[in-house]
Scaffold this active site. Structure first.
Site, short mmCIF file in Angstrom:
data_model
loop_
_atom_site.label_atom_id
_atom_site.label_comp_id
_atom_site.label_asym_id
_atom_site.label_seq_id
_atom_site.Cartn_x
_atom_site.Cartn_y
_atom_site.Cartn_z
CB ALA A 1 -20.89 -42.32 -80.33
CG ASP A 2 -26.31 -39.64 -77.38
OD1 ASP A 2 -27.17 -40.81 -77.19
OD2 ASP A 2 -26.64 -38.65 -77.31
#
Length: 191
Positions: free
Chosen positions: A68-69
């Site tokens: 994820a970012d």
């Protein structure tokens, strides 16, 4: 049984993934996060989450990799993690009294089938008006240098949040509803 790998060292993401009750291992990505000025925020976090997942997946077998970012976006500026105290002050002043977005990209990769899914969520956050004393005190107490936008809404930064619209956990860094839904398509059932 395929192993679940979280491509992150983030304590927040580890804590959130534990909420789903899944056994997993954490292996951080080694990519250098570079922003592309041509990308809109959602595209930017999707690309970065994909790059993180691919970096970790290429080293593994029989695994499902989750990456994820997260970024904060306000008035045309993408805010990552502050570089120093001055940068944190600048970010918090810019967020003060605004409605801003927190976007999180999520990628899952099955290392055996090469099946890859990348999606994103956007959460809108309304911040109260902050004064200089609050900002200074917050930075001293919180030391928010590992947080996009210089705050975390599930920690002390919660006192700045008047309301949110969207995925709370996406804003914290791992959209659990979307993750559980996508994991099911990979044969991993949470409930």
């Amino acid at each position: 049984m395929r192993q679940i790998i979280l491509a992150s060292q983030s304590p927040r993401r580890k804590q959130l993934l534990k909420l789903l009750g899944l056994d997993f291992k954490s292996i951080p990505s080694e990519i250098e996060e570079k922003l592309n000025p041509r990308y809109q925020p959602r595209r930017q976090v999707e690309v970065l989450s994909l790059e993180k997942a691919q970096d970790v997946a290429k080293k593994l077998q029989n695994s499902i990799v989750i990456a994820a970012d997260t970024m904060v976006f306000v008035e045309g500026e993408i805010m990552g993690k502050p570089k120093d105290v001055q940068d944190a002050k600048r970010m918090l002043k810019k967020l003060s009294g605004t409605k801003h977005s927190i976007v999180t990209g999520l990628t899952l990769i099955d290392t055996e089938t090469k099946k890859t899914v990348t999606k994103s969520v956007e959460t809108y956050v309304w911040f109260k008006k902050l004064n200089d004393k609050e900002i200074k005190s917050f930075i001293q107490k919180e030391k928010p240098f590992d947080k996009a936008g210089a705050y975390a809404m599930h920690e002390l930064g919660a006192i700045f949040v008047e309301k949110i619209e969207g995925d709370f956990f996406g804003a914290v860094g791992l959209p659990l509803h979307l993750l559980a839904k996508e994991l099911k398509k990979f044969g991993v059932v949470v409930l």
